[in-house]
Design a protein around this motif. Structure first.
Motif, PDB file in Angstrom:
ATOM      1  N   ASN A   1     -13.667 -33.715 -35.137  1.00  9.15           N
ATOM      2  CA  ASN A   1     -12.392 -34.393 -35.368  1.00  9.15           C
ATOM      3  C   ASN A   1     -11.551 -33.790 -36.495  1.00  9.15           C
ATOM      4  O   ASN A   1     -12.038 -32.981 -37.287  1.00  9.15           O
ATOM      5  CB  ASN A   1     -12.650 -35.872 -35.650  1.00  9.15           C
ATOM      6  N   SER A   2     -10.294 -34.224 -36.554  1.00  6.07           N
ATOM      7  CA  SER A   2      -9.370 -33.746 -37.578  1.00  6.07           C
ATOM      8  C   SER A   2      -9.763 -34.218 -38.966  1.00  6.07           C
ATOM      9  O   SER A   2      -9.455 -33.563 -39.962  1.00  6.07           O
ATOM     10  CB  SER A   2      -7.943 -34.230 -37.278  1.00  6.07           C
ATOM     11  N   VAL A   3     -10.417 -35.381 -39.028  1.00  3.68           N
ATOM     12  CA  VAL A   3     -10.914 -35.919 -40.295  1.00  3.68           C
ATOM     13  C   VAL A   3     -12.436 -35.855 -40.257  1.00  3.68           C
ATOM     14  O   VAL A   3     -13.062 -36.505 -39.421  1.00  3.68           O
ATOM     15  CB  VAL A   3     -10.460 -37.378 -40.493  1.00  3.68           C
ATOM     16  N   PRO A   4     -13.065 -35.060 -41.131  1.00  2.95           N
ATOM     17  CA  PRO A   4     -14.523 -34.898 -41.083  1.00  2.95           C
ATOM     18  C   PRO A   4     -15.253 -36.225 -41.241  1.00  2.95           C
ATOM     19  O   PRO A   4     -14.865 -37.076 -42.055  1.00  2.95           O
ATOM     20  CB  PRO A   4     -14.817 -33.971 -42.270  1.00  2.95           C
ATOM     21  N   GLY A   5     -16.316 -36.391 -40.469  1.00  4.48           N
ATOM     22  CA  GLY A   5     -17.140 -37.587 -40.571  1.00  4.48           C
ATOM     23  C   GLY A   5     -18.014 -37.555 -41.810  1.00  4.48           C
ATOM     24  O   GLY A   5     -18.250 -36.490 -42.414  1.00  4.48           O
ATOM     25  N   LEU A   6     -18.535 -38.718 -42.181  1.00  3.34           N
ATOM     26  CA  LEU A   6     -19.358 -38.822 -43.391  1.00  3.34           C
ATOM     27  C   LEU A   6     -20.584 -37.911 -43.322  1.00  3.34           C
ATOM     28  O   LEU A   6     -20.962 -37.286 -44.322  1.00  3.34           O
ATOM     29  CB  LEU A   6     -19.805 -40.273 -43.589  1.00  3.34           C
ATOM     30  N   ALA A   7     -21.219 -37.839 -42.150  1.00  2.00           N
ATOM     31  CA  ALA A   7     -22.434 -37.038 -42.015  1.00  2.00           C
ATOM     32  C   ALA A   7     -22.149 -35.567 -42.306  1.00  2.00           C
ATOM     33  O   ALA A   7     -22.884 -34.910 -43.069  1.00  2.00           O
ATOM     34  CB  ALA A   7     -23.019 -37.203 -40.621  1.00  2.00           C
ATOM     35  N   ASN A   8     -21.099 -35.025 -41.727  1.00  2.00           N
ATOM     36  CA  ASN A   8     -20.804 -33.608 -41.927  1.00  2.00           C
ATOM     37  C   ASN A   8     -20.310 -33.301 -43.339  1.00  2.00           C
ATOM     38  O   ASN A   8     -20.607 -32.238 -43.883  1.00  2.00           O
ATOM     39  CB  ASN A   8     -19.791 -33.124 -40.892  1.00  2.00           C
ATOM     40  N   VAL A   9     -19.558 -34.219 -43.923  1.00  2.00           N
ATOM     41  CA  VAL A   9     -19.140 -34.025 -45.312  1.00  2.00           C
ATOM     42  C   VAL A   9     -20.368 -33.940 -46.215  1.00  2.00           C
ATOM     43  O   VAL A   9     -20.459 -33.097 -47.105  1.00  2.00           O
ATOM     44  CB  VAL A   9     -18.207 -35.170 -45.769  1.00  2.00           C
ATOM     45  N   PHE A  10     -21.331 -34.818 -45.953  1.00  2.00           N
ATOM     46  CA  PHE A  10     -22.573 -34.843 -46.736  1.00  2.00           C
ATOM     47  C   PHE A  10     -23.404 -33.580 -46.503  1.00  2.00           C
ATOM     48  O   PHE A  10     -23.896 -32.953 -47.445  1.00  2.00           O
ATOM     49  CB  PHE A  10     -23.368 -36.095 -46.360  1.00  2.00           C
ATOM     50  N   LEU A  11     -23.544 -33.176 -45.235  1.00  2.00           N
ATOM     51  CA  LEU A  11     -24.419 -32.051 -44.895  1.00  2.00           C
ATOM     52  C   LEU A  11     -23.805 -30.683 -45.177  1.00  2.00           C
ATOM     53  O   LEU A  11     -24.518 -29.684 -45.280  1.00  2.00           O
ATOM     54  CB  LEU A  11     -24.799 -32.134 -43.414  1.00  2.00           C
ATOM     55  N   ALA A  12     -22.482 -30.616 -45.308  1.00  2.00           N
ATOM     56  CA  ALA A  12     -21.808 -29.330 -45.487  1.00  2.00           C
ATOM     57  C   ALA A  12     -22.306 -28.573 -46.721  1.00  2.00           C
ATOM     58  O   ALA A  12     -22.251 -27.344 -46.764  1.00  2.00           O
ATOM     59  CB  ALA A  12     -20.297 -29.549 -45.592  1.00  2.00           C
ATOM     60  N   HIS A  13     -22.798 -29.300 -47.704  1.00  2.00           N
ATOM     61  CA  HIS A  13     -23.304 -28.669 -48.941  1.00  2.00           C
ATOM     62  C   HIS A  13     -24.396 -27.642 -48.636  1.00  2.00           C
ATOM     63  O   HIS A  13     -24.497 -26.613 -49.308  1.00  2.00           O
ATOM     64  CB  HIS A  13     -23.831 -29.757 -49.885  1.00  2.00           C
ATOM     65  N   TRP A  14     -25.211 -27.912 -47.603  1.00  2.00           N
ATOM     66  CA  TRP A  14     -26.341 -27.031 -47.281  1.00  2.00           C
ATOM     67  C   TRP A  14     -26.068 -26.118 -46.095  1.00  2.00           C
ATOM     68  O   TRP A  14     -26.910 -25.289 -45.750  1.00  2.00           O
ATOM     69  CB  TRP A  14     -27.581 -27.876 -46.992  1.00  2.00           C
ATOM     70  N   ALA A  15     -24.919 -26.258 -45.467  1.00  2.00           N
ATOM     71  CA  ALA A  15     -24.643 -25.511 -44.231  1.00  2.00           C
ATOM     72  C   ALA A  15     -24.186 -24.085 -44.500  1.00  2.00           C
ATOM     73  O   ALA A  15     -23.498 -23.822 -45.494  1.00  2.00           O
ATOM     74  CB  ALA A  15     -23.589 -26.250 -43.408  1.00  2.00           C
ATOM     75  N   GLU A  16     -24.538 -23.197 -43.596  1.00  2.00           N
ATOM     76  CA  GLU A  16     -24.032 -21.821 -43.642  1.00  2.00           C
ATOM     77  C   GLU A  16     -22.554 -21.809 -43.253  1.00  2.00           C
ATOM     78  O   GLU A  16     -21.764 -21.053 -43.815  1.00  2.00           O
ATOM     79  CB  GLU A  16     -24.828 -20.939 -42.664  1.00  2.00           C
ATOM     80  N   ALA A  17     -22.206 -22.628 -42.273  1.00  2.00           N
ATOM     81  CA  ALA A  17     -20.814 -22.710 -41.809  1.00  2.00           C
ATOM     82  C   ALA A  17     -20.601 -24.051 -41.126  1.00  2.00           C
ATOM     83  O   ALA A  17     -21.543 -24.662 -40.604  1.00  2.00           O
ATOM     84  CB  ALA A  17     -20.486 -21.566 -40.846  1.00  2.00           C
ATOM     85  N   VAL A  18     -19.352 -24.500 -41.123  1.00  2.00           N
ATOM     86  CA  VAL A  18     -18.965 -25.722 -40.413  1.00  2.00           C
ATOM     87  C   VAL A  18     -17.889 -25.335 -39.404  1.00  2.00           C
ATOM     88  O   VAL A  18     -16.766 -24.986 -39.780  1.00  2.00           O
ATOM     89  CB  VAL A  18     -18.424 -26.798 -41.366  1.00  2.00           C
ATOM     90  N   PHE A  19     -18.243 -25.341 -38.131  1.00  2.00           N
ATOM     91  CA  PHE A  19     -17.286 -25.029 -37.072  1.00  2.00           C
ATOM     92  C   PHE A  19     -16.400 -26.250 -36.841  1.00  2.00           C
ATOM     93  O   PHE A  19     -16.876 -27.389 -36.897  1.00  2.00           O
ATOM     94  CB  PHE A  19     -18.023 -24.665 -35.781  1.00  2.00           C
ATOM     95  N   THR A  20     -15.125 -26.031 -36.566  1.00  2.00           N
ATOM     96  CA  THR A  20     -14.203 -27.158 -36.400  1.00  2.00           C
ATOM     97  C   THR A  20     -13.408 -27.059 -35.104  1.00  2.00           C
ATOM     98  O   THR A  20     -13.114 -25.972 -34.617  1.00  2.00           O
ATOM     99  CB  THR A  20     -13.215 -27.244 -37.579  1.00  2.00           C
ATOM    100  N   THR A  21     -13.059 -28.231 -34.570  1.00  2.00           N
ATOM    101  CA  THR A  21     -12.198 -28.310 -33.393  1.00  2.00           C
ATOM    102  C   THR A  21     -10.751 -28.087 -33.775  1.00  2.00           C
ATOM    103  O   THR A  21     -10.016 -27.357 -33.111  1.00  2.00           O
ATOM    104  CB  THR A  21     -12.335 -29.697 -32.731  1.00  2.00           C
TER     105      THR A  21
ATOM    106  N   LYS B   1     -16.556 -22.361 -46.018  1.00  2.00           N
ATOM    107  CA  LYS B   1     -17.526 -22.715 -44.980  1.00  2.00           C
ATOM    108  C   LYS B   1     -16.864 -23.099 -43.659  1.00  2.00           C
ATOM    109  O   LYS B   1     -17.540 -23.233 -42.639  1.00  2.00           O
ATOM    110  CB  LYS B   1     -18.403 -23.876 -45.460  1.00  2.00           C
ATOM    111  N   LEU B   2     -15.570 -23.294 -43.655  1.00  2.00           N
ATOM    112  CA  LEU B   2     -14.866 -23.747 -42.451  1.00  2.00           C
ATOM    113  C   LEU B   2     -14.570 -22.575 -41.517  1.00  2.00           C
ATOM    114  O   LEU B   2     -14.036 -21.551 -41.940  1.00  2.00           O
ATOM    115  CB  LEU B   2     -13.558 -24.436 -42.835  1.00  2.00           C
ATOM    116  N   VAL B   3     -14.907 -22.741 -40.241  1.00  2.00           N
ATOM    117  CA  VAL B   3     -14.615 -21.739 -39.216  1.00  2.00           C
ATOM    118  C   VAL B   3     -13.969 -22.461 -38.042  1.00  2.00           C
ATOM    119  O   VAL B   3     -14.621 -23.266 -37.364  1.00  2.00           O
ATOM    120  CB  VAL B   3     -15.889 -21.006 -38.743  1.00  2.00           C
ATOM    121  N   HIS B   4     -12.694 -22.194 -37.799  1.00  2.00           N
ATOM    122  CA  HIS B   4     -11.963 -22.894 -36.742  1.00  2.00           C
ATOM    123  C   HIS B   4     -12.245 -22.230 -35.393  1.00  2.00           C
ATOM    124  O   HIS B   4     -11.546 -21.308 -34.974  1.00  2.00           O
ATOM    125  CB  HIS B   4     -10.466 -22.892 -37.053  1.00  2.00           C
ATOM    126  N   THR B   5     -13.262 -22.722 -34.708  1.00  2.00           N
ATOM    127  CA  THR B   5     -13.670 -22.148 -33.421  1.00  2.00           C
ATOM    128  C   THR B   5     -13.087 -22.909 -32.238  1.00  2.00           C
ATOM    129  O   THR B   5     -12.977 -22.376 -31.143  1.00  2.00           O
ATOM    130  CB  THR B   5     -15.196 -22.203 -33.277  1.00  2.00           C
TER     131      THR B   5
END
Length: 372
Positions: free
Chosen positions: A124-144, A156-160
């Motif tokens: 989604n356009s507004v990140p959910g609580l789970a992904n905001v929390f987990l992004a700290h440990w992620a290699e990348a966060v793919f987005t719609t 960390k944001l990759v607009h795929t």
């Protein structure tokens, strides 16, 4: 390559994950894919039916305010985390891909603890609580959608885009028209509120159909495919009969509770009236379909409003807030688009420009490069 995929609870989290799994399977036929999800989510039934192994894990919904629910959530999260550690040690994945939602949190935390590369997808356009929390440990966060780096670091944001099922891309308009036995010369409107339906959209569309049958609008020859949602189907059909909405007084009206073969409805449609979930919007964009969007007003962080706003700003959609939704308002928007082929074409063209049909391929490239 061994890939662990987690996420589910709803189709919006699950189906993009299945699309990625399908691409991984094609690119690495000898690889292993394991899905991990909740005991009561959609994934428990759908994933095994698609031929993937599925392991259950303890999950709990993220509490959105301070209450006793926080205590039970903490207990469930702790139990799920320990289960996640055991699963990862047993399966030994080379990468973990999580599609968000509370279902993904325990396994993603376990992956971070055991230093397994973690990748997220935010629908989604507004990140959910789970992904905001987990992004700290992620290699990348793919987005719609393009996302502001306020809640997730920009690096960390990759607009795929969001992975869309291959069938949605391949079915032709002729195939869609034949599937529903429609007249190819007449415009077709697809109305959908998702698998559960949208009661308010159903109510307003009943008034719209009644107006059409009374010949009080120039839309008398329009064809409709209306998906009511499973819970609303019987009452909707009953109300159609009670209101005298007959096939001979409308171009064509096809009413279904739900449609597994959604690709045919999208292929046949010239205009879509729907909610604004990310998966739905991604399918509209790859098909180049103009739309009238009525965001679900109670979605977390009001994300459907912001999803819809992105399309509206790019002139690919018209947005009606549910509190302003009336039969008169909806009819005016429908007439403006359906009676103006050049506007339909322009909106469809703008939608196509926003589409990311290769989203799944891009995500899989990242995952396969990360193996260790």
């Amino acid at each position: 390559m061994r890939v662990l995929i987690t996420g589910g609870g709803t189709g919006g989290h699950l189906y993009p994950a299945l699309t990625v799994a399908g691409i991984l399977r094609k690119k690495d036929p000898d690889g292993e894919i394991l899905f991990v999800g909740s005991r009561d989510g959609l994934e428990k039934k759908v994933v095994p039916a698609q031929g993937y192994p599925f392991w259950e894990i303890t999950t709990a919904r993220w509490p959105r305010r301070f209450s006793l629910d926080l205590f039970s959530f903490s207990l469930a999260l702790g139990k799920g985390y320990l289960e996640g550690l055991r699963i990862i040690r047993k399966f030994r994945p080379q990468v973990v891909f999580a599609t968000g939602g509370y279902v993904s949190v325990p396994v993603a935390l376990a992956a971070a603890t055991l230093k397994v590369p973690l990748f997220l997808h935010e629908q989604n356009s507004v990140p959910g609580l789970a992904n905001v929390f987990l992004a700290h440990w992620a290699e990348a966060v793919f987005t719609t959608f393009p996302i502001s780096p306020k809640s997730i670091p920009a690096k960390k944001l990759v607009h795929t885009g969001l992975p869309v099922r291959e069938k949605v891309l391949k079915v032709t308009r002729d195939q869609g028209v034949r599937y529903f036995e429609l007249d190819p010369k007449l415009p077709t409107v697809l109305v959908t509120g998702g698998s559960r339906g949208a009661q308010r959209i159903n109510e307003v569309m009943l008034e719209v159909y009644q107006t059409i049958t009374r010949q009080k609008t120039p839309l008398s020859r329009i064809q409709f495919i209306h998906l009511t949602g499973r819970d609303n189907y019987s009452s909707f059909c009953q109300k159609i009969g009670e209101r005298g909405i007959e096939q001979g007084k409308i171009g064509k009206l096809i009413v279904r509770p739900y449609l597994e073969e959604m690709e045919y409805a999208l292929a046949a449609a010239d205009l879509v009236i729907s909610r604004a979930g990310a998966a739905t919007l991604s399918e509209l964009l790859v098909r180049g379909l103009p739309s009238i969007l009525i965001p679900y007003p109670y979605a977390a962080e009001n994300h459907q409003h912001y999803n819809a706003l992105f399309l509206k700003e790019k002139k690919a959609a018209v947005v009606i807030s549910e509190k302003y939704l009336t039969p008169e308002v909806l009819l005016r928007k429908m007439e403006k688009i359906l009676l103006n082929p050049s506007l339909r074409e322009e909106m469809g063209s703008q939608a196509k420009k926003l589409a990311k049909p290769d989203a799944g391929e891009k995500i899989v490239e990242f995952l396969m490069r990360s193996r260790f």
